[in-house]
Design a protein around this motif. Structure first.
Motif, PDB file in Angstrom:
ATOM      1  N   HIS A  67     -32.474 -15.350 -37.642  1.00 13.82           N
ATOM      2  CA  HIS A  67     -33.253 -14.103 -37.592  1.00 13.82           C
ATOM      3  C   HIS A  67     -33.349 -13.591 -36.148  1.00 13.82           C
ATOM      4  O   HIS A  67     -33.185 -12.391 -35.891  1.00 13.82           O
ATOM      5  N   LEU A  68     -33.657 -14.493 -35.223  1.00 16.37           N
ATOM      6  CA  LEU A  68     -33.785 -14.066 -33.827  1.00 16.37           C
ATOM      7  C   LEU A  68     -32.449 -13.563 -33.284  1.00 16.37           C
ATOM      8  O   LEU A  68     -32.407 -12.594 -32.519  1.00 16.37           O
ATOM      9  N   LYS A  69     -31.351 -14.211 -33.691  1.00 19.20           N
ATOM     10  CA  LYS A  69     -30.040 -13.761 -33.240  1.00 19.20           C
ATOM     11  C   LYS A  69     -29.759 -12.355 -33.729  1.00 19.20           C
ATOM     12  O   LYS A  69     -29.215 -11.511 -33.001  1.00 19.20           O
ATOM     13  N   GLN A  70     -30.141 -12.063 -35.003  1.00 23.32           N
ATOM     14  CA  GLN A  70     -29.925 -10.725 -35.542  1.00 23.32           C
ATOM     15  C   GLN A  70     -30.737  -9.695 -34.766  1.00 23.32           C
ATOM     16  O   GLN A  70     -30.244  -8.617 -34.424  1.00 23.32           O
ATOM     17  N   VAL A  71     -32.032 -10.046 -34.486  1.00 22.75           N
ATOM     18  CA  VAL A  71     -32.890  -9.112 -33.747  1.00 22.75           C
ATOM     19  C   VAL A  71     -32.361  -8.908 -32.329  1.00 22.75           C
ATOM     20  O   VAL A  71     -32.280  -7.779 -31.824  1.00 22.75           O
ATOM     21  N   THR A 171     -37.759  -9.449 -28.695  1.00 20.58           N
ATOM     22  CA  THR A 171     -36.725  -9.467 -27.657  1.00 20.58           C
ATOM     23  C   THR A 171     -36.832  -8.197 -26.818  1.00 20.58           C
ATOM     24  O   THR A 171     -37.299  -7.162 -27.317  1.00 20.58           O
ATOM     25  N   PRO A 172     -36.466  -8.248 -25.545  1.00 21.29           N
ATOM     26  CA  PRO A 172     -36.544  -7.036 -24.725  1.00 21.29           C
ATOM     27  C   PRO A 172     -35.408  -6.068 -25.032  1.00 21.29           C
ATOM     28  O   PRO A 172     -34.311  -6.471 -25.428  1.00 21.29           O
ATOM     29  N   LEU A 173     -35.703  -4.777 -24.864  1.00 18.32           N
ATOM     30  CA  LEU A 173     -34.679  -3.729 -24.901  1.00 18.32           C
ATOM     31  C   LEU A 173     -34.349  -3.350 -23.460  1.00 18.32           C
ATOM     32  O   LEU A 173     -35.251  -3.049 -22.683  1.00 18.32           O
ATOM     33  N   LYS A 174     -33.092  -3.382 -23.118  1.00 16.92           N
ATOM     34  CA  LYS A 174     -32.681  -3.103 -21.745  1.00 16.92           C
ATOM     35  C   LYS A 174     -31.750  -1.901 -21.711  1.00 16.92           C
ATOM     36  O   LYS A 174     -31.012  -1.628 -22.668  1.00 16.92           O
ATOM     37  N   ASN A 175     -31.782  -1.206 -20.552  1.00 16.27           N
ATOM     38  CA  ASN A 175     -30.865  -0.102 -20.382  1.00 16.27           C
ATOM     39  C   ASN A 175     -29.568  -0.610 -19.753  1.00 16.27           C
ATOM     40  O   ASN A 175     -29.380  -1.812 -19.547  1.00 16.27           O
ATOM     41  N   THR A 176     -28.688   0.304 -19.458  1.00  9.87           N
ATOM     42  CA  THR A 176     -27.383  -0.099 -18.934  1.00  9.87           C
ATOM     43  C   THR A 176     -27.488  -0.705 -17.548  1.00  9.87           C
ATOM     44  O   THR A 176     -26.561  -1.366 -17.092  1.00  9.87           O
TER      45      THR A 176
END
Length: 764
Positions: A67-71, A171-176
């Motif tokens: 599940h964590l890998k998918q997220v 999980t964090p969302l990161k920009n480029t």
């Protein structure tokens, strides 16, 4: 044919007696064999239970990791190039829900903790900054323990009286550029996850399998009929539980549950992977001992004749093997005790197969403990080095603060006295500029200390009603003069009127403005510096105030902008240090804006200049009742004892207090102050901390512990030491107040005019 005589009969009798003796001797052997066989069955059954618990642990860990890998994968493929796109986030959430119907809530929060997008818009606009999954998501991917999200559950359809429970993935969302622009959080329905576990785990009917939390609470069980019995059992105190929780081999044990029935129990830790290492779950497998006993009884009946026939041989063989095994085991233990691991591996080859796995476990445990001991020693050495470095840094900052603040107190004090005594005119204006310059120097000194506070999250704000239009005009007077000296055009625009009042920390806001303005004036050689203050939008009782500082300086490249807010870094190439500065200003601006709930943005073009914008949410308020101007007057003249070993500071204090109508008695060191306080009662006592022969701490402590006339007199510490530890130390020594140099004389005089005293106040 054998003929028996009296002699042969005797032999026969001897033989019969011997056989009888063997039969009698075989009884203990039979009992021993029974015990050995039972022990072997217990070992096998216990190993089966241990294998089953390990299997359940691996399945649960694998499902959580999947599940964590998918997220995490969903978050990584987004590659945001700018601010979070709500439509794009909505599409991502719908795809995730389609792939996993058990996700009852999927949401994205910005770095400040506000939910900006969510499944069915649940909790959008709410703050999740204090939620564990959000804090973990800022640090990296992770799985959170089962919990009840009552706020979310209240928004979901009722489910047959069953309480909603969730397990969170984040999980964090990161920009480029690799910067964190948000946190993706998923609330998986706990019931749906249990269905996945049941499908993946093949549990024999006779084995009861449980999943427990670190506190022993049941997370999952495959036999609901026994839930009442299991709920009464204190699992976390049973043998093997703590070892499994620590990731070690807990083995299997004979225990009794709450009903007193003997059981075989095995524990295995869950969460060995990086994704689930914070869960601290434990899998448990249970088997009643009566089942093992039934198998043992049947096998014993068939083995009875064989045990009787070979009892003597078996006893001798077992004794010999036991002695040999004991010697080998003792030798192996001595090798392990002495740390001779290579010799232990060679000795293990001579051990029986039955003991090979236990010996290997002992060897691995010894290697693990040896490694952990080495790591612990390294960690302790590293911690000692960091502690020494932090102590050196704290001592340096405290010393620097004291050495600069003490003379600065005299400069600022005499400048204020000069400004109060001069009549209106050009000289009074010059004196006002001198006061502002000294206050600006105070701000620079505070920058160093403020950055230390920002690093540790200890920034203190003191909000009060402020008229921003008046504040902006007063805060830019000195900057306009600096622009004039460089022949720069300085424009100050404010769309707010004198009727607009907001609640904020005017000093911290001025600190932000002064840092931005000083940079703009410093790096601009031609053209203009423009300051603007506007209200860009309203949200409830708050206005979003935008402070803009624009210059026509050299501008900055994208590479320079990427390093702009890093401490101690000056992005402009200045090998000769023409511009000066500590490199902390913009780091402090960013930290203060964040502490006030706002943000800082910058855009720049090489050769065209730079624009800084600071957006802050400020609460609207009413104008306070206008206070009297000039020196605060006391309700009655006070007799005040002032002690300071610096004559300049002593004269400044005496002048201000005399102007306020108070009678001042002075002392130049600690012993003189103590002697004066023991001879006469005073209304107030003001003590410098760092005095020769006897410090202010010692004077205050002796006065409080004695029975003299000033045992309960209000006392204030006057010091250049301005850290939180310094404030606590002063209060612990018996002071009622702490005033950091350079002194805010108006605040001091105002405090003297109040009654009764308020212990524990701090003024900086």
């Amino acid at each position: 044919m054998i003929q028996f005589s009296r002699q042969s009969s005797m032999i026969s009798r001897l033989v019969a007696g011997s056989l009888a003796g063997l039969l009698v001797a075989a009884i203990p052997l039979l009992l021993s064999g029974y015990a050995l066989f039972k022990e072997r069955m217990l070992v096998q059954t216990g190993q089966a239970a241990q294998n089953q618990s390990a299997h359940v642990a691996r399945v649960v860990d694998r499902l959580l990791a999947e599940h964590l890998k998918q997220v995490t994968y969903t978050a990584q493929i987004q590659n945001f190039e700018g601010p979070l796109d709500r439509q794009r986030l909505h599409n991502m959430i719908q795809v995730m829900r389609g792939n996993a119907p058990g996700y009852l809530w999927i949401g994205v929060a910005n770095p400040e903790g506000e939910v900006v997008a969510a499944l069915d818009d649940l909790l959008v606009g709410k703050s999740v900054a204090q939620r564990p999954w959000f804090k973990q998501g800022l640090q990296g991917p992770g799985v959170m323990d089962v919990h009840e999200a009552k706020l979310l559950a209240a928004l979901l359809p009722e489910r047959d009286g069953e309480i909603y429970q969730f397990i969170d993935f984040t999980t964090p969302l990161k920009n480029t550029q690799g910067e964190t622009v948000g946190v993706l959080g998923v609330h998986l329905d706990w019931r749906a996850f249990l269905d996945e576990v049941r499908l993946a785990v093949d549990t024999p009917n006779e084995l009861v399998t449980l999943v427990l939390s670190s506190s022993g609470q049941i997370r999952f069980g495959n036999q609901p009929g026994l839930s009442a019995l299991h709920a009464k059992t204190q699992w976390n105190v049973l043998p093997g539980f703590r070892e499994a929780l620590a990731g070690l081999d807990g083995g299997w044990h004979e225990i009794s549950l709450a009903d007193g029935e003997p059981q075989l129990l095995a524990f295995s830790g869950i969460g060995g992977g990086q994704a689930t290492e914070n869960l601290h779950w434990v899998a448990a497998t249970i088997m009643p001992l009566r089942d093992v006993q039934g198998v043992v009884d049947k096998a014993t009946a068939f083995a009875l004749l064989a045990l009787l026939g070979g009892s003597l041989f078996t006893v001798a063989l077992v004794a010999m093997m036991a002695r040999r095994l004991s010697l080998q085991a003792r030798g192996l233990l001595n090798l392990l005790k002495n740390g001779q691991l290579d010799g232990a591996r060679l000795a293990m080859k001579d051990l029986p197969q039955e003991f090979a796995s236990y010996s290997e476990d002992m060897l691995q445990l010894t290697e693990h403990l040896t490694l952990k001991n080495q790591q612990l020693e390294q960690a302790l050495n590293h911690a000692d080095q960091e502690r020494d470095a932090n102590q050196s840094k704290s001592r340096f900052l405290a010393t620097m603060s004291h050495e600069i603040r003490t003379p600065l107190n005299g400069v600022l004090g005499f400048a204020k006295l000069l400004h109060m005594d001069l009549p209106d005119g050009e000289q009074k204006t010059h004196a006002q500029h001198l006061v502002q310059t000294a206050e600006t120097l105070t701000v620079i000194v505070n920058d160093i200390l403020d950055y230390s506070r920002i690093e540790t999250g200890m920034v203190k704000l003191s909000p009060a009603p402020v008229c921003l239009s008046d504040w902006l005009r007063a805060s830019t007077e000195l900057s306009r003069l600096l622009c004039a000296t460089k022949q720069l055009d300085c424009q100050v625009d404010c769309s707010l009127s004198a009727q607009h009042w907001h609640e904020t920390d005017a000093g911290r806001l001025r600190q932000i403005l002064q840092n931005l303005l000083s940079n703009a004036i410093k790096f601009t050689q031609h053209g203009e510096v423009r300051v603007a203050l506007d209200c860009v939008r309203q949200e409830g009782e708050r206005d979003w105030i935008r402070l803009t500082v624009r210059d026509t300086g050299p501008g900055m490249s994208a590479e320079q902008l990427s390093r702009l807010f890093k401490p101690y870094i000056q992005v402009h190439n200045d090998p000769d240090n023409h511009f000066g500065g500590t490199g902390l200003g913009l780091s402090i601006v960013q930290g203060l804006a964040s502490a006030m709930g706002g943000s800082v943005a910058v855009r720049s073009t090489v050769g065209a200049g730079t624009v800084f914008t600071v957006d802050l949410p400020l609460k609207r308020t009413q104008a306070p009742r206008r206070a009297e101007t000039g020196v605060p007057k006391a309700s009655r003249p006070l007799q005040i004892l002032v002690a300071d070993d610096t004559p300049l500071n002593l004269r400044v204090l005496q002048a201000f207090l005399n102007k306020a109508g108070h009678q001042v008695y002075t002392a130049c060191d600690g012993p003189s102050a103590l002697e004066a306080a023991q001879d006469k009662a005073y209304d107030w006592i003001l003590l410098d901390i760092d005095m020769p022969r006897l410090s202010g701490y010692d004077v205050a402590r002796q006065l409080r512990e004695g029975d003299g006339p000033n045992q309960h007199t209000p006392m204030a510490a006057l010091t250049g030491y301005a850290f939180e530890d310094d404030v606590r130390r002063a209060l612990d020594a018996g002071f009622d107040f702490h005033f950091a140099k350079p002194l805010d004389f108006d605040a001091l005089l105002d405090q003297l005019a109040q009654a009764p005293r308020r212990a524990g106040n701090t003024v900086e």
